[in-house]
Design an enzyme around this catalytic site. Structure first.
Site, short mmCIF file in Angstrom:
data_model
loop_
_atom_site.label_atom_id
_atom_site.label_comp_id
_atom_site.label_asym_id
_atom_site.label_seq_id
_atom_site.Cartn_x
_atom_site.Cartn_y
_atom_site.Cartn_z
N GLU A 66 0.83 -1.22 0.00
CA GLU A 66 0.00 0.00 0.00
C GLU A 66 0.87 1.27 0.00
OE1 GLU A 66 -4.32 -1.35 1.67
OE2 GLU A 66 -2.99 -0.45 3.15
N GLU A 125 -6.15 -6.66 -2.12
CA GLU A 125 -6.83 -6.77 -0.83
C GLU A 125 -8.29 -6.37 -1.03
OE1 GLU A 125 -5.11 -4.67 2.48
OE2 GLU A 125 -3.05 -5.18 1.88
#
Length: 369
Positions: A144, A246
């Site tokens: 991320e 995700e």
């Protein structure tokens, strides 16, 4: 990609099993990987933290995913014939848009030393996995990275340093496994401005890669339409395959405090706060979870040129068992987070609080690529 990825992130698997978690399909107890494979899961993502222990050796929790733990799970995954996405965080604990804390061992490094450390560490990891016969089928360099990595040196808007660090990781992977597909992963999958700005800047500076990974949580990251629009745009713009690295959706708002065995002030409670749930397009029910996953898979298949290559459902087996939470007192100190600890995720798993497989798994199994 030669197949549509129906994946899961099982990074807490070893910890959960050690603490006594049990999993059932139609009343029969089975190994969690076997159950998931029966429902069409063909890939597993595992995170890797550099040194998830305090200076005095206290574990940081949430799987305490050091190299030996990740190798142990990776061996099991590969022996089952599943694909394996390695998610290298380049931190001693959670790395995400809100924190990208340098490993304690790299704390005082210069930019040049950080770049070299990323390379050396990546090579070491890949060689260890190769030696253990647990080599990944894809590697994610950083986690991320929307706001950068290895803060403050690699924090956005310092794209020059960020590209140096990410590129060093990519070169480290390729030094051991030259043909390994590489993913670069951002959060907030519905935010087109973020993806265009980030990848426009990176692509001018950094090593080539193969896959753009996105996080998409409906209670944080906007509508499914915004996700679809972003994926279609960046697939065309950058010519890369896309994977939702995700994703998850809750199936209940029923409390699970009794399973955790923690006092009220010791547990953080659900990530899906009621105010966030009000914004979701789907009800937090078993049917809502099933409908959401069907729509996610359909949206991926709508991306032109088959660029939508699949998904990894995040921590579908993280059911509430005593001793397994998102952090420990030691890791709270590392992150400078006030806490508390506990499990934030159990109501978003693909198993209920007792470990029974939920109907969304049937939807995943029955979806025809």
């Amino acid at each position: 990609m030669d197949k549509f990825i129906k994946g899961v992130d099982l990074s807490t698997m070893e910890e959960l099993e050690r603490l006594g978690a049990k999993y059932y399909d139609h009343g029969m107890e089975k190994d969690v990987l076997d159950i998931l494979m029966d429902y069409g899961i063909n890939a597993v993502r595992l995170r890797l933290w550099h040194n998830p222990y305090s200076e005095t050796g206290e574990p940081y929790g949430a799987g305490t995913n050091d190299l030996s733990t990740t190798i142990k799970m990776a061996q099991k995954v590969r022996k089952k014939g599943l694909d394996f996405l390695l998610d290298i965080h380049y931190s001693d604990f959670w790395a995400d848009p809100g924190k990208q804390i340098k490993p304690k061992a790299w704390k005082n490094y210069s930019v040049e030393e950080l770049e070299q450390a990323v390379y050396d560490y990546t090579v070491e990891v890949m060689k260890a996995l190769e030696q253990a016969e647990a080599i990944p089928t894809m590697v994610q360099v950083g986690n991320e990275l929307s706001n950068g990595m290895l803060w403050p040196e690699g924090e956005i808007p310092n794209y020059d340093n960020l590209a140096r660090f990410v590129s060093s990781g990519i070169r480290g992977v390729k030094a051991v496994t030259p043909q390994m597909p590489i993913m670069i992963h951002l959060d907030n999958g519905g935010n087109n401005e973020l993806y265009r700005r980030w990848f426009d800047n990176y692509c001018k500076r950094g090593e080539d890669f193969d896959v753009i990974g996105l996080s998409y949580y409906p209670f944080w990251h906007g509508s499914l339409d915004s996700l679809s629009n972003n994926m279609k745009d960046i697939a065309k713009r950058y010519g890369k395959d896309l994977i939702i690295a995700e994703v998850s959706m809750g199936y209940t708002m029923e409390d699970y405090a009794a399973y955790e065995g923690l006092g009220e002030k010791e547990r953080k409670g659900m990530a899906t706060k009621p105010s966030l749930v009000e914004q979701i397009e789907y009800p937090m029910t078993k049917q809502g979870q099933s409908d959401f996953m069907l729509d996610i898979m359909k949206r991926l298949k709508e991306i032109p040129e088959n660029k939508g290559c699949g998904f990894y459902y995040w921590e579908p087996a993280w059911i509430p068992v005593k001793g397994s939470g998102w952090a420990t007192e030691a890791s709270l100190e590392y992150m400078k987070d006030k806490g508390p600890c506990g499990n934030e995720w159990a109501n978003q798993a693909l198993f209920d609080y007792e470990g029974n497989a939920l109907p969304a798994l049937e939807v995943i199994r029955d979806f025809k690529e």
